[in-house]
Design a protein around this motif. Structure first.
Motif, PDB file in Angstrom:
ATOM      1  N   ILE A  57       6.008  11.992  11.136  1.00  0.00           N
ATOM      2  CA  ILE A  57       5.289  10.835  11.689  1.00  0.00           C
ATOM      3  C   ILE A  57       5.279   9.686  10.685  1.00  0.00           C
ATOM      4  O   ILE A  57       5.511   8.520  11.049  1.00  0.00           O
ATOM      5  CB  ILE A  57       3.850  11.232  12.074  1.00  0.00           C
ATOM      6  CG1 ILE A  57       3.874  12.201  13.254  1.00  0.00           C
ATOM      7  CG2 ILE A  57       3.021   9.996  12.421  1.00  0.00           C
ATOM      8  CD1 ILE A  57       2.511  12.793  13.583  1.00  0.00           C
ATOM      9  N   SER A  58       5.052  10.001   9.416  1.00  0.00           N
ATOM     10  CA  SER A  58       4.958   8.960   8.381  1.00  0.00           C
ATOM     11  C   SER A  58       6.268   8.188   8.254  1.00  0.00           C
ATOM     12  O   SER A  58       6.276   6.948   8.315  1.00  0.00           O
ATOM     13  CB  SER A  58       4.584   9.594   7.040  1.00  0.00           C
ATOM     14  OG  SER A  58       3.332  10.226   7.099  1.00  0.00           O
ATOM     15  N   ILE A  59       7.366   8.897   8.071  1.00  0.00           N
ATOM     16  CA  ILE A  59       8.653   8.232   7.858  1.00  0.00           C
ATOM     17  C   ILE A  59       9.130   7.543   9.127  1.00  0.00           C
ATOM     18  O   ILE A  59       9.705   6.447   9.088  1.00  0.00           O
ATOM     19  CB  ILE A  59       9.702   9.242   7.356  1.00  0.00           C
ATOM     20  CG1 ILE A  59       9.277   9.818   6.002  1.00  0.00           C
ATOM     21  CG2 ILE A  59      11.071   8.583   7.225  1.00  0.00           C
ATOM     22  CD1 ILE A  59      10.214  10.871   5.446  1.00  0.00           C
ATOM     23  N   HIS A  60       8.887   8.155  10.282  1.00  0.00           N
ATOM     24  CA  HIS A  60       9.336   7.556  11.542  1.00  0.00           C
ATOM     25  C   HIS A  60       8.522   6.316  11.896  1.00  0.00           C
ATOM     26  O   HIS A  60       9.067   5.353  12.467  1.00  0.00           O
ATOM     27  CB  HIS A  60       9.229   8.586  12.672  1.00  0.00           C
ATOM     28  CG  HIS A  60       9.717   8.071  13.989  1.00  0.00           C
ATOM     29  ND1 HIS A  60       8.875   7.495  14.924  1.00  0.00           N
ATOM     30  CD2 HIS A  60      10.970   8.016  14.524  1.00  0.00           C
ATOM     31  CE1 HIS A  60       9.583   7.121  15.975  1.00  0.00           C
ATOM     32  NE2 HIS A  60      10.844   7.428  15.764  1.00  0.00           N
ATOM     33  N   HIS A  61       7.251   6.305  11.568  1.00  0.00           N
ATOM     34  CA  HIS A  61       6.377   5.200  11.993  1.00  0.00           C
ATOM     35  C   HIS A  61       6.450   3.996  11.061  1.00  0.00           C
ATOM     36  O   HIS A  61       6.557   2.856  11.530  1.00  0.00           O
ATOM     37  CB  HIS A  61       4.937   5.696  12.086  1.00  0.00           C
ATOM     38  CG  HIS A  61       3.980   4.640  12.569  1.00  0.00           C
ATOM     39  ND1 HIS A  61       3.900   4.244  13.891  1.00  0.00           N
ATOM     40  CD2 HIS A  61       3.062   3.884  11.892  1.00  0.00           C
ATOM     41  CE1 HIS A  61       2.981   3.306  14.015  1.00  0.00           C
ATOM     42  NE2 HIS A  61       2.457   3.062  12.827  1.00  0.00           N
ATOM     43  N   TYR A  62       6.386   4.235   9.760  1.00  0.00           N
ATOM     44  CA  TYR A  62       6.306   3.115   8.815  1.00  0.00           C
ATOM     45  C   TYR A  62       7.708   2.641   8.430  1.00  0.00           C
ATOM     46  O   TYR A  62       8.481   3.373   7.810  1.00  0.00           O
ATOM     47  CB  TYR A  62       5.501   3.523   7.579  1.00  0.00           C
ATOM     48  CG  TYR A  62       4.056   3.823   7.911  1.00  0.00           C
ATOM     49  CD1 TYR A  62       3.178   2.779   8.219  1.00  0.00           C
ATOM     50  CD2 TYR A  62       3.575   5.125   7.957  1.00  0.00           C
ATOM     51  CE1 TYR A  62       1.857   3.035   8.552  1.00  0.00           C
ATOM     52  CE2 TYR A  62       2.255   5.391   8.285  1.00  0.00           C
ATOM     53  CZ  TYR A  62       1.401   4.343   8.589  1.00  0.00           C
ATOM     54  OH  TYR A  62       0.093   4.603   8.923  1.00  0.00           O
ATOM     55  N   LYS A  63       8.005   1.406   8.815  1.00  0.00           N
ATOM     56  CA  LYS A  63       9.345   0.840   8.617  1.00  0.00           C
ATOM     57  C   LYS A  63       9.737   0.802   7.145  1.00  0.00           C
ATOM     58  O   LYS A  63      10.901   0.960   6.796  1.00  0.00           O
ATOM     59  CB  LYS A  63       9.398  -0.585   9.196  1.00  0.00           C
ATOM     60  CG  LYS A  63       9.015  -0.688  10.662  1.00  0.00           C
ATOM     61  CD  LYS A  63       9.979   0.081  11.545  1.00  0.00           C
ATOM     62  CE  LYS A  63       9.613  -0.088  13.026  1.00  0.00           C
ATOM     63  NZ  LYS A  63      10.492   0.720  13.901  1.00  0.00           N
ATOM     64  N   SER A 329       2.841  -0.253  11.824  1.00  0.00           N
ATOM     65  CA  SER A 329       4.139   0.172  11.276  1.00  0.00           C
ATOM     66  C   SER A 329       4.617  -0.750  10.162  1.00  0.00           C
ATOM     67  O   SER A 329       5.512  -0.372   9.403  1.00  0.00           O
ATOM     68  CB  SER A 329       5.198   0.229  12.383  1.00  0.00           C
ATOM     69  OG  SER A 329       5.384  -1.065  12.963  1.00  0.00           O
ATOM     70  N   GLN A 330       4.031  -1.943  10.072  1.00  0.00           N
ATOM     71  CA  GLN A 330       4.441  -2.902   9.036  1.00  0.00           C
ATOM     72  C   GLN A 330       3.554  -2.848   7.801  1.00  0.00           C
ATOM     73  O   GLN A 330       3.733  -3.626   6.870  1.00  0.00           O
ATOM     74  CB  GLN A 330       4.393  -4.329   9.625  1.00  0.00           C
ATOM     75  CG  GLN A 330       5.209  -4.526  10.879  1.00  0.00           C
ATOM     76  CD  GLN A 330       6.684  -4.254  10.672  1.00  0.00           C
ATOM     77  OE1 GLN A 330       7.216  -4.506   9.573  1.00  0.00           O
ATOM     78  NE2 GLN A 330       7.373  -3.768  11.714  1.00  0.00           N
ATOM     79  N   ILE A 331       2.592  -1.918   7.774  1.00  0.00           N
ATOM     80  CA  ILE A 331       1.686  -1.812   6.621  1.00  0.00           C
ATOM     81  C   ILE A 331       2.462  -1.460   5.357  1.00  0.00           C
ATOM     82  O   ILE A 331       3.405  -0.651   5.394  1.00  0.00           O
ATOM     83  CB  ILE A 331       0.607  -0.748   6.896  1.00  0.00           C
ATOM     84  CG1 ILE A 331      -0.335  -1.216   8.004  1.00  0.00           C
ATOM     85  CG2 ILE A 331      -0.214  -0.440   5.634  1.00  0.00           C
ATOM     86  CD1 ILE A 331      -1.393  -0.187   8.378  1.00  0.00           C
ATOM     87  N   ASN A 332       2.068  -2.048   4.237  1.00  0.00           N
ATOM     88  CA  ASN A 332       2.701  -1.745   2.950  1.00  0.00           C
ATOM     89  C   ASN A 332       2.135  -0.403   2.447  1.00  0.00           C
ATOM     90  O   ASN A 332       0.954  -0.303   2.116  1.00  0.00           O
ATOM     91  CB  ASN A 332       2.387  -2.851   1.945  1.00  0.00           C
ATOM     92  CG  ASN A 332       3.037  -2.588   0.587  1.00  0.00           C
ATOM     93  OD1 ASN A 332       3.922  -1.735   0.462  1.00  0.00           O
ATOM     94  ND2 ASN A 332       2.588  -3.314  -0.419  1.00  0.00           N
TER      95      ASN A 332
END
Length: 334
Positions: A57-63, A329-332
């Motif tokens: 979920i982490s890698i797929h969601h956060y660009k 998804s754009q969060i740093n």
């Protein structure tokens, strides 16, 4: 009453008591040992599926996390997650009985082979990724792009599925052909085909992984010495380069730990296959080898949590439900 029944009919020792003449016998262990194995396997199953699902979920969601290296970690997390799901079948077989259909038995083994092969292939890709990043950093961005990594991962999974489907072709056409009794789950692979598969899916990749990481280790040690000797005299631009190199070296160390743990957990199972000792192992030893093999899939996300701050931050965002907010998804996260 139950003890008398076991002594007279032996039904408690059979997988299917109503099929007295053709049923397989259960593996008889002390109750405490059975409970211990059940608790261990169930714990590994739960941790493996949950932790790897969180990583997926982490890698797929956060660009920001969709870098070439992390895409390889995503492939590994998918295979580890599937290993966790397949552990439910191992839990069912604690007493040595297969209660599902013969076709499901063959499908279970095929999926096991495919996932294991894809995991090993992904480890080779991770080693190659670190090799290029450390040994040829100037050309890393051109040689290793997200598009190429996705292509390599897809090819790895496709070849694993194709090879092992062909390898198990006879078993898929006639499920249960090699079972000696009802309640047994046995597949047989041609000796030559099995040997070729062992070389292609274990011995060959193992050699490549060791070679690449030995090269990475030598170059990393050399670069570390150079950085230490020049750290006080670098300029601003030079310090940025050093910082980049340090991050790459840190990633190499982390993924080196992943590869090392993988080899420690997987090698005993392959050693048993290579030496042909699988038929000589006791039930407890076989259970330990299976647990160790499966435990590797649980350890990988734990290693990431220890070494990667971004994974810990992603876990906080997921558990606090901030991941559900618009634009999350754009969060740093780095």
């Amino acid at each position: 009453m139950q003890i008398i029944q076991v002594q007279t009919l032996g039904e408690a020792e059979l997988c299917f008591p109503h099929l007295f003449n053709v049923s397989c016998k259960k593996i008889m262990r002390p109750h405490i040992e059975n409970m211990f194995i059940y608790i261990v396997l169930s714990s590994i199953f739960l941790l493996t599926t949950v932790l790897n699902l969180l990583l997926i979920i982490s890698i797929h969601h956060y660009k920001q996390l969709q870098t070439p290296t992390n895409l390889l970690l995503l492939s590994l997390a998918v295979s580890d997650f599937l290993v966790g799901l397949l552990m439910s079948f191992q839990i069912i077989q604690i007493d040595g009985c297969w209660y599902l259909s013969d076709l499901m038995c063959t499908v279970y083994y095929v999926l096991n082979y495919i996932i294991t092969s894809a995991s090993v292939g992904t480890m080779v890709l991770i080693s190659a990724d670190r090799y290029v990043a450390i040994c040829d950093p100037l050309h890393y961005s051109t040689k290793v792009s997200p598009k190429r990594v996705r292509l390599c991962v897809c090819v790895c999974w496709f070849l694993s599925a194709l090879c092992h489907t062909l390898l198990m072709k006879d078993n898929l056409e006639e499920p249960g052909l090699y079972n000696s009794c009802i309640g047994e789950c046995v597949v047989v692979v041609n000796y030559v085909a099995g040997l070729v598969d062992l070389i292609l899916t274990f011995l060959g990749p193992l050699t490549v992984i060791i070679f690449l990481y030995m090269r990475v280790f030598v170059v990393a040690v050399t670069q570390a010495r150079v950085m230490r000797s020049h750290v006080t005299s670098v300029k601003v631009q030079g310090s940025l380069t050093v910082s980049v190199k340090k991050s790459e070296l840190k990633a190499a160390r982390t993924l080196g730990v992943v590869v090392l743990v993988f080899l420690i957990c997987v090698c005993p199972a392959f050693f048993v296959v290579i030496t042909g000792q699988d038929t000589l192992l006791g039930a407890s030893t076989a259970a330990f080898v299976i647990c160790l093999f499966s435990f590797n899939s649980c350890l990988n996300p734990v290693i990431y949590a220890c070494f990667y701050p971004w994974f810990r931050k992603c876990l906080r965002l997921i558990f606090t439900l901030q991941i559900l907010q618009p634009g999350s998804s754009q969060i740093n996260v780095l």
